[in-house]
Design an enzyme around this catalytic site. Structure first.
Site, PDB file in Angstrom:
ATOM      1  CG  HIS A 243      -2.113  -0.744   1.161  1.00  0.00           C
ATOM      2  ND1 HIS A 243      -2.823  -1.166   2.265  1.00  0.00           N
ATOM      3  CD2 HIS A 243      -2.807  -1.179   0.077  1.00  0.00           C
ATOM      4  CE1 HIS A 243      -3.903  -1.819   1.865  1.00  0.00           C
ATOM      5  NE2 HIS A 243      -3.905  -1.863   0.546  1.00  0.00           N
ATOM      6  CG  HIS A 252       3.101  -3.854   5.970  1.00  0.00           C
ATOM      7  ND1 HIS A 252       3.445  -2.654   6.545  1.00  0.00           N
ATOM      8  CD2 HIS A 252       1.899  -3.655   5.378  1.00  0.00           C
ATOM      9  CE1 HIS A 252       2.493  -1.770   6.318  1.00  0.00           C
ATOM     10  NE2 HIS A 252       1.538  -2.343   5.600  1.00  0.00           N
TER      11      HIS A 252
HETATM   12  P1  M7G Z   1      -1.280  -0.790   5.777  1.00  0.00           P
HETATM   13  O1  M7G Z   1      -1.209  -0.792   4.309  1.00  0.00           O
HETATM   14  O2  M7G Z   1      -0.171  -0.126   6.542  1.00  0.00           O
HETATM   15  O3  M7G Z   1      -2.610  -0.153   6.322  1.00  0.00           O
HETATM   16  O4  M7G Z   1      -1.364  -2.304   6.219  1.00  0.00           O
HETATM   17  P2  M7G Z   1      -4.128  -0.308   5.882  1.00  0.00           P
HETATM   18  O5  M7G Z   1      -4.267  -1.463   4.975  1.00  0.00           O
HETATM   19  O6  M7G Z   1      -4.832  -0.518   7.221  1.00  0.00           O
HETATM   20  O7  M7G Z   1      -4.466   0.998   5.275  1.00  0.00           O
HETATM   21  C1  M7G Z   1      -1.240  -2.701   7.556  1.00  0.00           C
HETATM   22  C2  M7G Z   1      -1.950  -4.014   7.717  1.00  0.00           C
HETATM   23  O8  M7G Z   1      -1.701  -4.480   9.037  1.00  0.00           O
HETATM   24  C3  M7G Z   1      -3.462  -3.874   7.575  1.00  0.00           C
HETATM   25  O9  M7G Z   1      -3.913  -4.777   6.584  1.00  0.00           O
HETATM   26  C4  M7G Z   1      -3.994  -4.186   8.973  1.00  0.00           C
HETATM   27  O10 M7G Z   1      -5.229  -4.858   8.952  1.00  0.00           O
HETATM   28  C5  M7G Z   1      -2.887  -5.047   9.554  1.00  0.00           C
HETATM   29  N1  M7G Z   1      -2.804  -4.966  11.022  1.00  0.00           N
HETATM   30  C6  M7G Z   1      -2.904  -3.842  11.762  1.00  0.00           C
HETATM   31  N2  M7G Z   1      -2.749  -4.162  13.086  1.00  0.00           N
HETATM   32  C7  M7G Z   1      -2.774  -3.192  14.162  1.00  0.00           C
HETATM   33  C8  M7G Z   1      -2.518  -5.506  13.167  1.00  0.00           C
HETATM   34  C9  M7G Z   1      -2.262  -6.390  14.253  1.00  0.00           C
HETATM   35  O11 M7G Z   1      -2.203  -6.036  15.434  1.00  0.00           O
HETATM   36  N3  M7G Z   1      -2.051  -7.694  13.918  1.00  0.00           N
HETATM   37  C10 M7G Z   1      -2.119  -8.142  12.621  1.00  0.00           C
HETATM   38  N4  M7G Z   1      -1.938  -9.448  12.405  1.00  0.00           N
HETATM   39  N5  M7G Z   1      -2.357  -7.321  11.570  1.00  0.00           N
HETATM   40  C11 M7G Z   1      -2.547  -6.005  11.840  1.00  0.00           C
END
Ligand code: M7G
Length: 336
Positions: A243, A252
């Site tokens: 993203h 990630h």
């Molecule tokens: P992003 O592209 O930074 O954000 O992806 P967005 O997709 O929310 O805009 C971060 C990813 O990490 C997202 O798909 C979240 O659902 C996932 N995520 C966030 N948190 C706080 C956690 C967590 O505590 N555990 C896991 N397994 N995934 C998380």
């Protein structure tokens, strides 16, 4: 909140005690609702977010061949007739409660930034040149971003350890692959995994260069293999992407099946891993030189900062890549 071993402790809230303050977003397409409120028995002031999402259908729940002990077609399903007309019938079916779970995410205590993220807003596109990234986005990020504690808890095996699907511990090319928070954990058709790299100095796509190719190829190849082995989904059906902008600035990669429209797969936000690898093979500092569009939403300070900075530049007849002399200070002042 940490215990004596340094592990994050789960706040002790009871979801039935949630007190609603405001509905932030009711998404009828995704069938999810984001709620703002408090857990008054713990704190009257700390804000809490509760996000309910109806789960996707699982194919095993509709089998009629006796292969499953829980099915929509069981005597436990209550059926209310809405109307019957000729060859058409409309019903409300109430299956047994286990088939009716609602995926629930709680963020507590929630910061203003979390509330902003889950609220509904008008969106705008910004074409981020490398200079705009350096001078505006990066300055903004240095003082305003979500905590990465949950990421480090995963990498250090303090939380979600039993959920890890695959890990390569190598500090340079290694990563952890595990279910994303967005996945209900059971509907394979809607599988959603996240690969989090062990290296801690790559914030996002913008920081990638050709020296990271071994890391990216390892994630692509080992990630796909692990998913095929554990979930039986072939490599040709796995979508892998970054993203931009991400919510969390530790590199990630998102993994989900091409047959499922996962949240956040829009072209203005997603960059396919395969394309990123190819771009870096062709031009080793591609993402240092590229203009990358991203979506900012109203109510987000970053959009306000871009609006103001770009207007000032226009007035001073500066090229949009030139910085006004007070820019960094003014950005920091706006964030505070
Ligand atoms: P992003 O592209 O930074 O954000 O992806 P967005 O997709 O929310 O805009 C971060 C990813 O990490 C997202 O798909 C979240 O659902 C996932 N995520 C966030 N948190 C706080 C956690 C967590 O505590 N555990 C896991 N397994 N995934 C998380």
């Amino acid at each position: 909140m940490t215990d004596k071993n340094g592990s994050a402790q789960q706040p002790n809230y009871d979801i039935s005690k949630f007190k609603l303050t405001k509905i932030l977003n009711n998404n009828t397409v995704r069938k999810s609702i984001a709620l703002l409120g408090t857990f008054p028995d713990i704190s009257e002031v700390d804000q809490a977010l509760v996000i309910f999402e109806k789960n996707a259908f699982t194919e095993s729940d509709v089998q009629t061949d006796g292969s499953t002990d829980k099915s929509f077609f069981s005597s436990k399903t209550k059926t209310n007739v809405e109307f019957l007309n000729n060859i058409y019938g409309s019903f409300q079916c109430i299956p047994e409660s286990d088939l009716n779970c609602i995926k629930t995410t709680v963020v507590y205590p929630a910061t203003d930034k979390h509330i902003e993220k889950y609220s509904i807003h008008a969106k705008h596109l910004i074409a981020e040149t490398p200079a705009l990234y350096e001078n505006i986005t990066l300055t903004y990020l240095k003082s305003s971003q979500f905590s990465l504690d949950w990421v480090y808890n995963i990498l250090e095996h303090k939380q979600e350890t039993e959920r890890i699907v695959f890990e390569d511990p190598d500090p340079e090319i290694g990563f952890v692959l595990l279910p994303d928070l967005k996945w209900d954990g059971r509907t394979i058709e809607a599988l959603y995994l996240l690969a989090i790299v062990h290296k801690r100095d790559i914030k996002s796509l913008r920081d990638l260069n050709s020296s990271h190719l071994p890391l990216l190829k390892n994630i692509r190849d080992s990630g796909r293999r692990a998913i095929e082995e554990k979930y039986g989904i072939p490599a040709s059906q796995i979508r892998m992407y970054f993203h931009y902008q991400p919510s969390f600035y530790h590199l990630h990669i998102h993994f989900n099946p091409v047959g499922n429209d996962a949240p956040g797969i829009w072209c203005e936000k997603s960059h396919m891993l395969e394309t990123v690898i190819n771009n870096l093979e062709l031009v080793s500092d591609y993402y240092k030189r590229a203009t990358i569009p991203f979506v900012a939403y109203e109510g987000n300070k970053l959009l306000d900062i871009y609006d103001e900075e770009l207007n000032v530049r226009k007035k001073l007849k500066l090229d949009e890549n030139e910085l006004t002399p007070t820019s960094e200070d003014s950005i920091n002042a706006k964030i505070e």
